[in-house]
Enzyme design. Structure first.
Site, PDB file in Angstrom:
ATOM      1  N   CYS A 454       0.835  -1.212   0.000  1.00 35.91           N
ATOM      2  CA  CYS A 454       0.000   0.000   0.000  1.00 35.91           C
ATOM      3  C   CYS A 454       0.866   1.257   0.000  1.00 35.91           C
ATOM      4  CB  CYS A 454      -0.942  -0.003   1.196  1.00 35.91           C
ATOM      5  SG  CYS A 454      -0.108  -0.229   2.781  1.00 35.91           S
ATOM      6  N   HIS A 827      -1.041   0.976   7.573  1.00 35.11           N
ATOM      7  CA  HIS A 827      -1.588   0.980   6.216  1.00 35.11           C
ATOM      8  C   HIS A 827      -1.504   2.394   5.642  1.00 35.11           C
ATOM      9  CE1 HIS A 827      -4.078  -0.153   2.852  1.00 35.11           C
ATOM     10  NE2 HIS A 827      -4.976   0.766   3.142  1.00 35.11           N
TER      11      HIS A 827
END
Length: 996
Positions: A454, A827
């Site tokens: 990510c 994330h």
């Protein structure tokens, strides 16, 4: 006597009169009498019991039979013979079409009087055969319950040996066909009682004959796994599973999941039907069996089955939390389904629209069950927030609903996620990324996460949304001199033209991978961005250049043209320059060094430093749109006085610094805050940019981006262990260092240094401070006398000769957010919008920049939220408030685009000509063909998947629409009694909907 009894029963006398006469007949029956008279009385009582049209007549028949069984056993045994019983069981009793429904009750009544008789064994043998035959005929739940009652009371009649196993299997098949047609609560309770009697018989048999259990379970699985067109097996089968000893669970599940003869469709059908059993109100341990089978499928890596079943059933399981009677089991199954579904957010996101309503319903219920469930549900939700961060717009309503409930700590969350994962090998689930049926409604394309990538996805999307850079990359000519840039061009082209909802950046990842990065581990997106830009810059710089040189412009002076043509694309787009000056405080000698940068790394000031106080070296001024225009008088070029906080430092010929400023605005409909500082107040209704609202202005006790830039540009004292070696003094001396921006980049990249090394824990910790982000930034750039003269010659402004600071406007275009508390975990996702110089109709604006009040840039440009494969519409409000709602989600890397003005119009013109910013880039033939072929392949894949999925899903059991439970709860506020969502309340309709 039989004639007297019959006449009394059939008479029209009141029941109390009849009762007295019957009592006399019964008393007389206790006396000795001949066989013929006994036989006549037994025939009459049998007729009354089996064919009586009232409960009263049947009661009299029963009473007379019991008297003759007690007082005339020999005659009763002779009457209650095998041949008579066989006739009753096979032919029934009564006229054709009106056969009695009480034969089994009659036999059960009579058996108690022949248990010690010589004919008893013959009767038992007959019944063992006949009950098996009866069960094979699939009797109604009521008749099955009567058989079960008979066999429970007289276990000698239960079939034995192989017939016993067959009897159990056929009884399970009967249960599988049980249906309750009535919706009346009394009828439903009677049905549940009947089911309980039948399953209770199975439990009795299994307890004495354990060898019958496994064949019975095999039959049960055959029923629930059948994919043939037929009625869905009854949820009453759940009552069978509850009596299977739990110690057999592991072996049963292991045999099922390793049986190669069971197809995936059969297994999926079976587990889907088992999950429906959570709505069965009398089941015990049902949730344990469901979870055990799900875990067994995970152990043999049947992930596709688990995914299909979870996505098709999780909403129904969730809806059962409304009902206290099944809530505990439903919550257990829901917890496992969600905590194990860790490869994708799909399952959790299916529940998001329904969570606030369920939470409100549970709070309203105000029971211990509801309170406990709320706490467990909140823990589950926070686990999902932690696992699937990056969806602030979706999560805000849910967060609001559970904000008053306890929040689990991170260790607890990690323990739950680790304990329930399908597999510890993440790469085993790599191919099961979220299924996206079609492109996002935004028209944008997502990027597939290839295993903690990510960090790369968010950077690529931010670079892609930098439209000037994207157009330049797409306009590259074909060639092999820049392999990494070519791969980026292909990736951008697919992001622009692919029909897929998300594409894989695998090829670009392998090409741009920093060699020190650990595969599969989370990385620092800022570190990756720096490495990527440096690689692209070095490729071009070393002579592998594939760009056409900029066309000669009559507007450019030779010096400017030469200066610009020598730059690489990365320098043109992201390169800026900064002058670092160090002044010895003893001899006052100043040494300076200019260096290039592609991003500014902004440290956080110490907690005790007040950025907005009067002692600030570079105070932030909150200003309105009247300052957007370039200065019209010479004095404005030099900006504000430099207020010193540290030791005095003579500036010499350099001009005083100009403060970093921000421009803010409000969303339509908000009330404007009064302007502060030296801003001129304007009517917000006339101009949305006139108000400096909360979105761009941080509270006094928080930081803002201008605070961090001002801290970066403020003088730093070099003393003690950090003394400066002065060449003039030839020794270490106290000194002062200051940085000045001498050339503003086209795209300004700001990295907020949130990660620092903690020597105590030997880990990098994260600064979670909320930093307000201005949508427009005003940056001070130092200009030389020559540049000042050029600006004045090109524009209408007049400026004084000599060096000074010039304000350059920057518009926010991307924000990369890190969710988590460590750089090694968490994330990344990003907010982006596409800033260009075009007006509302796509035409370039006048080179003389219009006032901000005319240029509704910040209102017209749509924000997007990029989170791996998912792309959605968003807003600047979401950008501004994300950390307020989710404290671990903090802005990390910011992209600003320089706004064109008279001062920098030359560079913008050059960039426009180089990248054809306002035209559609023309891709070379190979790239266009590759995209076209992939789009055709995608359509073929979609057609194939649709066919396979249709066959797969058609096997799933059809069940009542889950959302009706929520609709019913909404309209059921005034109901009472029964088993409703609110503390056991609710009408029979809701209960029927729950069970069936």
């Amino acid at each position: 006597m039989d004639k007297i009894l019959e006449a009394v029963v059939m008479s029209s006398y009141p029941n109390n009169v009849k009762q007295g006469l019957v009592r006399r007949v019964i008393e007389a029956a206790k006396q000795p009498m001949d066989s013929e008279q006994c036989w006549s009385m037994l025939e009459l009582s049998t007729k009354l019991y089996l064919m009586g049209d009232t409960k009263y007549k049947r009661e009299i028949g029963k009473e007379v039979l019991e008297v003759y069984g007690h007082y005339h056993p020999e005659e009763f045994e002779e009457f209650f013979n095998v041949r008579f019983l066989l006739s009753l069981l096979q032919e029934g009793y009564g006229p054709l079409g009106k056969r009695s429904n009480y034969v089994l009750d009659y036999i059960q009544l009579g058996l108690q009087f022949v248990l010690e008789s010589p004919s008893a064994n013959s009767i038992f043998s007959l019944l063992r055969i006949e009950v098996l035959r009866k069960v094979c005929e699939r009797p109604s739940p009521k008749q099955c319950a009567k058989i079960s009652k008979l066999l429970t009371q007289h276990p000698q009649c239960i079939p034995t040996g192989k017939h016993q196993v067959l009897f159990c299997q056929q009884l399970i098949r009967c249960i599988g066909q049980f249906q309750c047609i009535s919706e009346g609560e009394d009828d439903i309770m009677e049905f549940l009682e009947q089911v309980n009697k039948v399953s209770g018989l199975l439990q009795r048999i299994w307890r004495t004959q354990t060898s019958a259990i496994l064949p019975s379970l095999k039959e049960l699985f055959t029923i629930i796994s059948s994919t043939e067109e037929q009625e869905t097996p009854s949820n009453a089968l759940a009552s069978v599973v509850q009596f299977v000893p739990l110690e057999l669970m592991d072996g049963v599940i292991r045999n099922l999941t390793n049986d190669d003869s069971i197809t995936d469709v059969q297994m999926m059908t079976a587990i889907g039907r088992m999950i429906d059993w959570v709505s069965w109100p009398l089941g015990k341990n049902i949730d344990k069996w469901i979870i055990a089978l799900l875990k067994g499928l995970a152990a043999v890596k049947k992930f596709s089955i688990l995914i299909e079943v979870t996505l098709s059933k999780i909403e129904k399981v969730f809806s059962k939390l409304l009902y206290p009677i099944v809530r505990e089991g439903a919550l257990s199954v829901l917890q496992y389904m969600l905590l194990s579904f860790q490869h994708s957010h799909e399952a959790f996101h299916l529940l998001l629209p329904h969570i606030p309503r369920l939470v409100a319903s549970l709070k309203k219920e105000d029971s211990n069950s509801a309170t406990n469930s709320l706490e467990q549900l909140a823990e589950l939700i926070h686990c999902m927030f932690f696992r699937f961060s990056g969806f602030p717009d979706l999560y805000e309503p849910v967060l609001e609903a559970v904000k008053a409930l306890p929040v689990p700590n991170e260790d607890r969350i990690k323990h739950l996620l680790g304990q329930n994962a399908w597999t510890s090998q993440k790469n085993e689930l790599a191919c099961f990324y979220p299924r996206l049926a079609s492109k996002s409604e935004t028209g944008k394309i997502g990027l597939i996460n290839l295993g903690n990538t990510c960090y790369m996805n968010s950077i690529i999307q931010s670079l892609f949304m930098a439209s000037d850079f994207r157009h330049s990359v797409l306009n590259l000519t074909e060639g092999n001199s820049q392999p990494l840039m070519t791969k980026l061009q292909w990736l951008f082209a697919f992001l622009e033209h692919s029909q897929r909802p998300a594409i894989s950046p695998e090829s670009f990842l392998s090409a741009s991978w920093p060699p020190w990065f650990t595969p599969g581990a989370q990385q620092d997106c800022s570190e990756y961005l720096k490495y990527l830009l440096d690689r692209l810059h070095e490729e071009e710089k070393t002579g592998k250049r594939i760009y056409q040189k900029l066309k000669e412009s009559s507007l450019m002076s030779q010096a400017v043209e030469h200066h610009y043509l020598n730059k690489t694309l990365i320098e043109k787009m992201f390169g800026g320059k900064m002058m670092t000056k160090i002044r010895c405080l003893k001899c006052l000698n100043v040494s300076s060094r200019e260096e290039a940068f592609t991003d500014l790394s902004l440290a956080f000031p110490p907690p005790d430093r007040h950025m907005r106080g009067s002692t600030s070296i570079l105070p932030v001024e909150e200003i309105g749109p009247q300052f957007i225009e370039p200065p019209e008088n010479p004095s404005q070029l030099t900006g504000s006085p430099w207020i010193r906080r540290k030791a005095p430092m003579a500036r010499g010929p350099t001009a005083p610094l100009m403060p970093v400023e921000t421009l803010g605005f409000q969303e339509p409909g908000e009330v404007a805050n009064p302007l502060s500082g030296n801003a001129i107040a304007m009517d917000a209704a006339k101009d949305p940019l006139s108000a400096f609202g909360e979105q761009a202005c941080s509270p006094k006790d928080s930081r803002s981006v201008p605070d961090l830039i001002n801290y970066f540009l403020s003088p730093e004292r070099l003393t003690a262990e950090n003394k400066y070696h002065c060449e003039k003094c030839a020794s270490l001396q106290d000194a002062e260092k200051v940085a000045e921006l001498t050339e503003g980049p086209h795209y300004l990249i700001l990295t907020l240094l949130r990660f620092s090394f903690d020597p105590r824990t030997m880990k990098r910790k994260k600064i979670l401070d909320n930093v307000s982000i201005p949508v427009v930034l005003k940056l001070p750039i130092l200009v030389t006398p020559e540049e000042t003269e050029e600006v004045c010659r090109r524009g209408t402004d007049r400026a004084a000769t000599g060096s000074g600071f010039m304000s350059v406007m920057y518009d926010l275009c991307s924000v990369v957010v890190h969710s988590g508390i460590s750089s090694e975990s968490g994330h990344y996702y990003c907010y982006s919008r596409e800033c260009t110089d075009t007006g509302p109709h796509g035409q370039p604006q006048d080179r003389a920049t219009k006032p901000a009040s005319d240029k509704q840039l910040d209102f017209e440009i749509q924000w997007y939220l990029f989170n791996d494969t998912r792309v959605s519409f968003s807003s600047f409000e979401s950008v501004s408030n994300v950390t307020s709602f989710f404290p671990k989600d903090t802005a990390y890397v910011l992209f600003y685009r320089q706004r064109p003005s008279r001062q920098n119009c030359l560079m913008h013109e050059a960039l426009s000509e180089a990248g054809h910013l306002h035209g559609e880039p023309s891709l070379h033939k190979d790239l266009m063909e590759a995209i076209s072929k992939d789009n055709i392949l995608y359509l073929q894949e979609q057609e194939k998947e649709a066919r396979n999925r249709a066959a797969y899903i058609s096997a799933l059991p059809k069940s009542p629409l889950w959302w009706r439970d929520f609709d019913r709860d909404k309209d059921d506020d005034n109901s009472s009694g029964g088993c409703s969502p609110a503390a056991g309340g609710g009408g029979s309709g809701s209960f029927h909907g729950l069970v069936f």
